[in-house]
Design a protein around this motif. Sequence first.
Motif, PDB file in Angstrom:
ATOM      1  N   GLU A  52     128.874  62.703  41.535  1.00  0.00           N
ATOM      2  CA  GLU A  52     128.958  62.325  40.122  1.00  0.00           C
ATOM      3  C   GLU A  52     127.570  62.186  39.503  1.00  0.00           C
ATOM      4  OE1 GLU A  52     130.463  60.434  42.557  1.00  0.00           O
ATOM      5  OE2 GLU A  52     132.494  61.213  42.351  1.00  0.00           O
ATOM      6  N   THR A  54     125.856  64.513  36.669  1.00  0.00           N
ATOM      7  CA  THR A  54     125.381  63.892  35.433  1.00  0.00           C
ATOM      8  C   THR A  54     123.961  64.335  35.109  1.00  0.00           C
ATOM      9  OG1 THR A  54     126.817  61.974  35.682  1.00  0.00           O
ATOM     10  CG2 THR A  54     124.868  61.682  34.307  1.00  0.00           C
ATOM     11  N   ASP A  82     123.451  66.517  31.758  1.00  0.00           N
ATOM     12  CA  ASP A  82     122.616  65.965  30.699  1.00  0.00           C
ATOM     13  C   ASP A  82     121.374  66.813  30.462  1.00  0.00           C
ATOM     14  OD1 ASP A  82     124.520  64.016  30.506  1.00  0.00           O
ATOM     15  OD2 ASP A  82     123.248  62.399  31.259  1.00  0.00           O
ATOM     16  N   ALA A  84     119.159  60.918  31.550  1.00  0.00           N
ATOM     17  CA  ALA A  84     120.379  60.386  32.172  1.00  0.00           C
ATOM     18  C   ALA A  84     120.061  59.074  32.844  1.00  0.00           C
ATOM     19  CB  ALA A  84     120.889  61.393  33.213  1.00  0.00           C
TER      20      ALA A  84
END
Length: 69
Positions: free
Chosen positions: A46, A50, A54, A63
């Motif tokens: 995850e 991310t 981002d 991020a």
Amino acid sequence: MPTLAISTTLDQLVTPHHHRQLAEAIPEARYAEIATGYLPFVEQPEQWATFIRDFLCDNRWPAAGAIPL
């Protein structure tokens, strides 16, 4: 060229120091750290996703956990 260097803080072969050197050598590169070993996309998928999402979207950088150079 837009560049994101993601360092894995628990990798004993390629340390954050090496990733920082890489990012610092590329104009306007971005740098992030993730607390994993050699396989961040398996250990922290995850957070890995991310950082990449981002970075690609750019409007949400930095991020969570990203470290500005």
